[in-house]
Design a protein around this motif. Structure first.
Motif, PDB file in Angstrom:
ATOM      1  N   ALA A  11      15.416  -5.318  13.389  1.00 33.80           N
ATOM      2  CA  ALA A  11      15.422  -6.394  12.387  1.00 33.80           C
ATOM      3  C   ALA A  11      13.975  -6.831  12.186  1.00 33.80           C
ATOM      4  CB  ALA A  11      16.249  -7.579  12.869  1.00 33.80           C
ATOM      5  N   VAL A  12      13.815  -7.830  11.318  1.00 34.06           N
ATOM      6  CA  VAL A  12      12.502  -8.468  11.180  1.00 34.06           C
ATOM      7  C   VAL A  12      12.586  -9.824  11.878  1.00 34.06           C
ATOM      8  CG1 VAL A  12      10.679  -9.256   9.645  1.00 34.06           C
ATOM      9  CG2 VAL A  12      12.140  -7.338   8.959  1.00 34.06           C
ATOM     10  N   TYR A  13      11.652 -10.087  12.754  1.00 37.13           N
ATOM     11  CA  TYR A  13      11.631 -11.335  13.507  1.00 37.13           C
ATOM     12  C   TYR A  13      10.504 -12.207  12.975  1.00 37.13           C
ATOM     13  CZ  TYR A  13      14.915  -9.105  16.633  1.00 37.13           C
ATOM     14  OH  TYR A  13      16.037  -8.487  17.133  1.00 37.13           O
ATOM     15  N   PHE A  14      10.882 -13.435  12.596  1.00 38.96           N
ATOM     16  CA  PHE A  14       9.906 -14.371  12.044  1.00 38.96           C
ATOM     17  C   PHE A  14       9.712 -15.536  12.993  1.00 38.96           C
ATOM     18  CE2 PHE A  14       8.980 -12.779   7.910  1.00 38.96           C
ATOM     19  CZ  PHE A  14      10.114 -12.110   7.483  1.00 38.96           C
ATOM     20  N   CYS A  15       8.443 -15.867  13.178  1.00 36.02           N
ATOM     21  CA  CYS A  15       8.081 -17.086  13.875  1.00 36.02           C
ATOM     22  C   CYS A  15       7.805 -18.139  12.802  1.00 36.02           C
ATOM     23  CB  CYS A  15       6.824 -16.821  14.703  1.00 36.02           C
ATOM     24  SG  CYS A  15       6.176 -18.243  15.555  1.00 36.02           S
ATOM     25  N   ALA A  16       8.077 -19.393  13.111  1.00 35.00           N
ATOM     26  CA  ALA A  16       7.800 -20.474  12.173  1.00 35.00           C
ATOM     27  C   ALA A  16       7.400 -21.715  12.961  1.00 35.00           C
ATOM     28  CB  ALA A  16       9.021 -20.768  11.295  1.00 35.00           C
ATOM     29  N   SER A  17       6.777 -22.660  12.266  1.00 34.39           N
ATOM     30  CA  SER A  17       6.440 -23.928  12.904  1.00 34.39           C
ATOM     31  C   SER A  17       6.672 -25.064  11.925  1.00 34.39           C
ATOM     32  CB  SER A  17       4.993 -23.931  13.397  1.00 34.39           C
ATOM     33  OG  SER A  17       4.089 -24.034  12.319  1.00 34.39           O
ATOM     34  N   SER A  18       6.819 -26.254  12.462  1.00 29.60           N
ATOM     35  CA  SER A  18       6.947 -27.446  11.633  1.00 29.60           C
ATOM     36  C   SER A  18       6.462 -28.647  12.434  1.00 29.60           C
ATOM     37  CB  SER A  18       8.398 -27.654  11.179  1.00 29.60           C
ATOM     38  OG  SER A  18       9.225 -28.019  12.267  1.00 29.60           O
ATOM     39  N   GLN A  19       6.225 -29.730  11.734  1.00 29.66           N
ATOM     40  CA  GLN A  19       5.830 -30.971  12.388  1.00 29.66           C
ATOM     41  C   GLN A  19       7.080 -31.783  12.665  1.00 29.66           C
ATOM     42  OE1 GLN A  19       2.912 -31.616  13.610  1.00 29.66           O
ATOM     43  NE2 GLN A  19       3.715 -33.514  14.474  1.00 29.66           N
ATOM     44  N   ASN A  20       7.222 -32.245  13.880  1.00 26.74           N
ATOM     45  CA  ASN A  20       8.449 -32.890  14.286  1.00 26.74           C
ATOM     46  C   ASN A  20       8.620 -34.284  13.719  1.00 26.74           C
ATOM     47  OD1 ASN A  20      10.787 -33.572  15.653  1.00 26.74           O
ATOM     48  ND2 ASN A  20       9.659 -34.358  17.403  1.00 26.74           N
TER      49      ASN A  20
ATOM     50  N   GLN B 115      15.876 -11.782  10.844  1.00 24.54           N
ATOM     51  CA  GLN B 115      16.357 -11.434   9.500  1.00 24.54           C
ATOM     52  C   GLN B 115      16.896 -10.012   9.538  1.00 24.54           C
ATOM     53  OE1 GLN B 115      13.539 -11.294   6.121  1.00 24.54           O
ATOM     54  NE2 GLN B 115      15.038 -12.501   4.995  1.00 24.54           N
ATOM     55  N   ASP B 116      18.183  -9.891   9.237  1.00 20.72           N
ATOM     56  CA  ASP B 116      18.810  -8.571   9.332  1.00 20.72           C
ATOM     57  C   ASP B 116      18.570  -7.754   8.074  1.00 20.72           C
ATOM     58  OD1 ASP B 116      22.103 -10.075   8.870  1.00 20.72           O
ATOM     59  OD2 ASP B 116      20.590  -9.516   7.385  1.00 20.72           O
ATOM     60  N   SER B 117      19.172  -6.580   8.037  1.00 20.81           N
ATOM     61  CA  SER B 117      18.930  -5.645   6.930  1.00 20.81           C
ATOM     62  C   SER B 117      19.440  -6.184   5.601  1.00 20.81           C
ATOM     63  CB  SER B 117      19.590  -4.295   7.224  1.00 20.81           C
ATOM     64  OG  SER B 117      20.971  -4.475   7.438  1.00 20.81           O
ATOM     65  N   LYS B 118      20.361  -7.147   5.657  1.00 18.84           N
ATOM     66  CA  LYS B 118      20.865  -7.767   4.432  1.00 18.84           C
ATOM     67  C   LYS B 118      20.071  -9.015   4.071  1.00 18.84           C
ATOM     68  CE  LYS B 118      25.510  -5.919   4.835  1.00 18.84           C
ATOM     69  NZ  LYS B 118      26.961  -6.202   4.905  1.00 18.84           N
ATOM     70  N   LYS B 119      18.963  -9.222   4.745  1.00 17.90           N
ATOM     71  CA  LYS B 119      18.031 -10.327   4.450  1.00 17.90           C
ATOM     72  C   LYS B 119      18.557 -11.685   4.879  1.00 17.90           C
ATOM     73  CE  LYS B 119      15.121  -7.511   2.583  1.00 17.90           C
ATOM     74  NZ  LYS B 119      13.945  -7.090   3.377  1.00 17.90           N
ATOM     75  N   PHE B 120      19.607 -11.694   5.720  1.00 18.84           N
ATOM     76  CA  PHE B 120      20.112 -12.979   6.191  1.00 18.84           C
ATOM     77  C   PHE B 120      19.219 -13.492   7.306  1.00 18.84           C
ATOM     78  CE2 PHE B 120      22.581 -16.487   6.627  1.00 18.84           C
ATOM     79  CZ  PHE B 120      23.397 -16.554   7.739  1.00 18.84           C
TER      80      PHE B 120
END
Lengths: 110, 115
Positions: free
Chosen positions: B87-96, B37-42
């Motif tokens: 930037a801000v780096y986000f980890c995420a997870s989901s069920q396939n 996520q960049d400084s413009k929140k994208f």
């Protein structure tokens, strides 16, 4: 890759007012997710809409999915300061690649 | 009890250094992701792993290398850090599954600042 456009980009309102934010695409969504991101936190899922014309309610939040599944809206009734945050719509067309819009940054002033 | 956790929360480092960010999920999901996520929140996807195998690698410089030792962990190693990596780096997870993989659970983010 599906492109999602969100509007408005910024929204500042007084507590108690109503508001609507939008998410649009030129392609059909298989499903669409709305997330809210508070400052310093990760996005949190609010709702998933799947069926065209679907309406879902989450307390004061009403989510609508367009009949053609190309657009969605989020309406907040009687906004409160706790609603402040970045509202993101996302879609992945059933794939692993979730694409997000650029978000609507909402500020609710007490 | 945290579903998706990341460490560190803040990372300040000099240009040219190598750093790693760790991510763990206890949701039993089999798909994990890294977003930037960049400084413009994208918020933009970088990598997607399903059952420890790389599924998606977006246009990310090869200085970024994800590693998944098991399906509950996805780490991100960055070599030769550049100013633009801030930037801000986000980890995420989901069920396939086609109906559930788009419901993603995000970690709290790692704020990287390269000086």
């Amino acid at each position: 890759t599906q492109l999602l456009e969100q509007s408005p980009q910024f929204l500042s309102i007084q507590e108690g007012e109503n508001l609507t934010v939008y998410c649009n695409s030129s392609s059909v969504f298989s499903s669409l997710q709305w997330y809210r991101q508070e400052p310093g936190e990760g996005p949190v899922l609010l709702v998933t809409v799947v069926t065209g014309g679907e309406v879902k309610k989450l307390k004061r939040l009403t989510f609508q999915f367009g009949d053609a599944r190309k657009d969605s809206s989020l309406h907040i009734t009687a906004a409160q300061p706790g609603d402040t945050g970045l509202y993101l719509c996302g879609s992945g067309a059933g794939s692993y690649q979730l694409t997000f819009g650029k978000g609507t940054k909402l500020s609710v002033i007490p | 009890d945290t579903a998706v956790s990341q460490t560190p929360k803040y990372l300040v480092t000099q240009m040219g250094n190598d750093k790693s960010i760790k991510c763990e999920q206890n949701l039993g999901h089999d798909t994990m992701y890294w977003y930037k996520q960049d400084s413009k929140k994208f918020l933009k996807i970088m990598f997607s792993y399903n059952n420890k195998e790389l599924i998606i690698n977006e246009t990310v410089p090869n200085r970024f290398s994800p590693k998944s030792p098991d399906k509950a962990h996805l780490n991100l190693h960055i070599n030769s850090l550049e100013l633009g990596d801030s930037a801000v780096y986000f980890c995420a997870s989901s069920q396939n599954s086609p109906t559930t993989r788009e419901t993603q659970y995000f970690g709290p983010g790692t704020r990287l600042l390269v000086l």
